[in-house]
Design a protein around this motif. Structure first.
Motif, mmCIF file in Angstrom:
data_model
loop_
_atom_site.group_PDB
_atom_site.id
_atom_site.type_symbol
_atom_site.label_atom_id
_atom_site.label_comp_id
_atom_site.label_asym_id
_atom_site.label_seq_id
_atom_site.Cartn_x
_atom_site.Cartn_y
_atom_site.Cartn_z
ATOM 1 N N ALA A 141 0.880 -1.233 -0.066
ATOM 2 C CA ALA A 141 0.150 0.024 0.023
ATOM 3 C C ALA A 141 0.989 1.497 -0.089
ATOM 4 O O ALA A 141 1.969 1.173 0.461
ATOM 5 C CB ALA A 141 -1.013 -0.018 1.166
ATOM 6 N N CYS A 142 0.526 2.308 -0.470
ATOM 7 C CA CYS A 142 1.419 3.418 -0.778
ATOM 8 C C CYS A 142 0.644 4.628 -0.572
ATOM 9 O O CYS A 142 -0.908 4.728 -1.051
ATOM 10 C CB CYS A 142 2.204 3.820 -1.971
ATOM 11 N N ARG A 143 0.827 5.900 -0.118
ATOM 12 C CA ARG A 143 0.174 6.895 0.147
ATOM 13 C C ARG A 143 1.100 8.241 0.339
ATOM 14 O O ARG A 143 1.864 8.357 1.114
ATOM 15 C CB ARG A 143 -0.735 6.748 1.396
ATOM 16 N N PHE A 144 0.706 9.322 -0.359
ATOM 17 C CA PHE A 144 1.572 10.664 -0.300
ATOM 18 C C PHE A 144 1.063 11.396 1.000
ATOM 19 O O PHE A 144 -0.166 11.122 1.075
ATOM 20 C CB PHE A 144 1.186 11.501 -1.588
ATOM 21 N N PHE B 204 0.154 15.064 2.863
ATOM 22 C CA PHE B 204 -0.631 15.976 2.269
ATOM 23 C C PHE B 204 0.245 17.010 1.543
ATOM 24 O O PHE B 204 -0.197 17.850 0.732
ATOM 25 C CB PHE B 204 -1.680 16.616 3.432
ATOM 26 N N GLU B 205 1.348 17.392 1.907
ATOM 27 C CA GLU B 205 2.312 18.028 1.272
ATOM 28 C C GLU B 205 3.096 17.653 -0.029
ATOM 29 O O GLU B 205 4.010 18.378 -0.502
ATOM 30 C CB GLU B 205 3.447 18.599 2.238
ATOM 31 N N ASP B 206 3.014 16.279 -0.254
ATOM 32 C CA ASP B 206 3.642 15.559 -1.447
ATOM 33 C C ASP B 206 5.224 15.350 -1.056
ATOM 34 O O ASP B 206 5.878 15.237 -2.162
ATOM 35 C CB ASP B 206 3.416 16.075 -2.649
ATOM 36 N N LYS B 207 5.612 15.540 0.111
ATOM 37 C CA LYS B 207 7.018 15.530 0.337
ATOM 38 C C LYS B 207 7.383 14.132 0.615
ATOM 39 O O LYS B 207 8.747 13.750 0.242
ATOM 40 C CB LYS B 207 7.361 16.151 1.352
ATOM 41 N N THR B 208 6.628 13.391 1.204
ATOM 42 C CA THR B 208 7.025 11.785 1.324
ATOM 43 C C THR B 208 5.913 10.942 0.964
ATOM 44 O O THR B 208 4.724 11.355 0.751
ATOM 45 C CB THR B 208 7.369 11.501 3.104
ATOM 46 N N ILE B 209 6.138 9.707 0.593
ATOM 47 C CA ILE B 209 5.469 8.579 0.308
ATOM 48 C C ILE B 209 5.506 7.327 1.439
ATOM 49 O O ILE B 209 6.653 7.210 1.869
ATOM 50 C CB ILE B 209 5.727 7.984 -0.980
ATOM 51 N N ALA B 210 4.254 7.106 2.044
ATOM 52 C CA ALA B 210 4.460 5.817 3.157
ATOM 53 C C ALA B 210 4.092 4.633 2.172
ATOM 54 O O ALA B 210 3.286 4.658 1.345
ATOM 55 C CB ALA B 210 3.249 6.179 4.075
ATOM 56 N N ALA B 211 4.862 3.582 2.607
ATOM 57 C CA ALA B 211 4.623 2.237 1.926
ATOM 58 C C ALA B 211 4.517 1.293 2.949
ATOM 59 O O ALA B 211 5.255 1.096 3.763
ATOM 60 C CB ALA B 211 6.082 2.185 1.036
ATOM 61 N N GLY B 212 3.384 0.574 2.858
ATOM 62 C CA GLY B 212 2.979 -0.513 3.777
ATOM 63 C C GLY B 212 3.354 -1.858 3.100
ATOM 64 O O GLY B 212 2.782 -1.999 1.904
ATOM 65 N N CYS B 213 3.988 -2.772 3.712
ATOM 66 C CA CYS B 213 4.801 -4.267 2.890
ATOM 67 C C CYS B 213 3.874 -5.565 3.330
ATOM 68 O O CYS B 213 3.547 -5.310 4.742
ATOM 69 C CB CYS B 213 6.205 -4.103 3.060
ATOM 70 N N ALA B 214 3.894 -6.407 2.525
ATOM 71 C CA ALA B 214 3.377 -7.693 2.960
ATOM 72 C C ALA B 214 4.214 -8.299 4.129
ATOM 73 O O ALA B 214 3.579 -9.118 4.721
ATOM 74 C CB ALA B 214 3.695 -8.664 1.887
ATOM 75 N N ASP B 215 5.486 -7.791 4.439
ATOM 76 C CA ASP B 215 5.930 -8.602 5.539
ATOM 77 C C ASP B 215 5.838 -7.668 6.660
ATOM 78 O O ASP B 215 6.573 -7.930 7.847
ATOM 79 C CB ASP B 215 7.539 -8.681 5.263
ATOM 80 N N GLY B 216 4.934 -6.701 6.772
ATOM 81 C CA GLY B 216 4.585 -5.828 8.149
ATOM 82 C C GLY B 216 5.636 -4.732 8.107
ATOM 83 O O GLY B 216 5.222 -4.119 8.902
ATOM 84 N N MET B 217 6.399 -4.516 7.262
ATOM 85 C CA MET B 217 7.553 -3.254 7.460
ATOM 86 C C MET B 217 6.622 -2.024 6.728
ATOM 87 O O MET B 217 6.093 -2.036 5.875
ATOM 88 C CB MET B 217 8.592 -3.337 6.463
#
Length: 301
Positions: A2-5, A7-20
């Protein structure tokens, strides 16, 4: 994946299948990209939402297959709160635009709405039964309607989009048809977007008022190999649509000002695309999938 910017578009959060869980800087030096990393759970992270910036900044919420909803303060690197939904896999999250409510849904067919100040349940919409309406299978996508603070939409494997009013205890309306298997339900200006995991009529626009199909959007190419996991309206200029799929393993952009014509395609992946997200302040976008990578793309038309 899963990925999500933010609100300021400076970072992307990424959620992984291994829980990281990782937060990646998209504007800083290449060798300093990862600004946050934590093992959220030993099970897959299925969904992510940043809490609206009307309140505290840099607060990310993750939903996991172990039934947990975790609040992360990215600046300090701390987990601030965790909600456990017992006997559930959390598969979908969404904040109301003002940040006052957080909604969740998943494996147990229920839809829950939390007061984000107290972290207490406001309402639980139960599964379908002979005496009540509701979902009869897993729920994979949830969306607050941004022009009515009391309405939210959900979709999943029961081929039904449910319309809920948080002032009521049941579904107030249903739209039959879409088979939702990921974060592929969105809303903009009276129009619902759905992406379905099937080999026909995968990408559709619906009129919220009537519940009727406005258009079946042509994917183009070998569309019978397209099984959509993710779809979204653009947030900056809402005449673009993005969708990602397995089968063909593609990401496509469609232009609503050109009768929803496909105008951009990213392809050549060995595995499916499970998550897509537009920037909030431009039409750039990110996506991630089965190859465990997150991509950031500059959409220049």
């Amino acid at each position: 994946m899963a990925c999500r910017f933010d609100f300021e578009d400076k970072t992307i959060a990424a959620g992984c299948a291994d829980g990281m869980l990782k937060v990646i800087d998209v504007v800083g030096p290449p060798n300093q990209r990862t600004v946050f990393a934590a093992m959220a759970t030993p099970m897959p992270i299925t969904c992510l939402r940043w809490r609206p910036a009307t309140r505290a900044k840099n607060l990310l919420v993750s939903g996991c297959a172990d039934g947990s909803i975790s609040y992360w303060h990215i600046t300090s690197g701390k987990m601030l709160h965790r909600i456990i939904e017992h006997d559930n896999h959390v598969l979908a999250l969404d904040f109301r635009p003002d940040g006052e409510f957080l909604a969740s849904a998943g494996k147990d067919f229920k839809v829950r709405v939390y007061d984000d100040n107290t972290k207490s349940l406001v309402v639980t919409f139960n599964a379908a039964a002979w005496y009540q309406t509701g979902h009869s299978n897993r729920v994979f996508s949830i969306k607050f309607v941004n022009d009515d603070p009391n309405i939210l939409l959900t979709g999943g494997w029961d081929n039904t989009i449910r319309v809920w009013d948080i002032r009521e205890s049941t579904s107030v309306r249903a739209i039959y048809g879409p088979t939702i298997s990921g974060d592929s339900l969105d809303y903009s200006q009276g129009t619902i977007l759905t992406g379905s995991y099937r080999n026909k009529d995968q990408l559709q626009l619906w009129d919220f008022g009537t519940g009727k199909v406005i258009q079946n959007i042509d994917w183009g190419g070998n569309s019978e190999q397209v099984y959509i996991y993710a779809a979204q309206f653009s947030k900056f200029v809402p005449h673009y649509i993005i969708a990602g799929c397995s089968g063909a393993n593609q990401v496509r952009i469609f232009d609503r000002s050109q009768r929803n014509k496909a105008v951009y395609c990213v392809e050549g992946f060995n595995k499916g695309v499970y998550s897509v997200d537009f920037c909030n302040n431009s039409n750039n976008f990110s996506f991630g999938g089965g190859d465990a990578s997150v991509y950031f793309m500059d959409l220049t038309m």
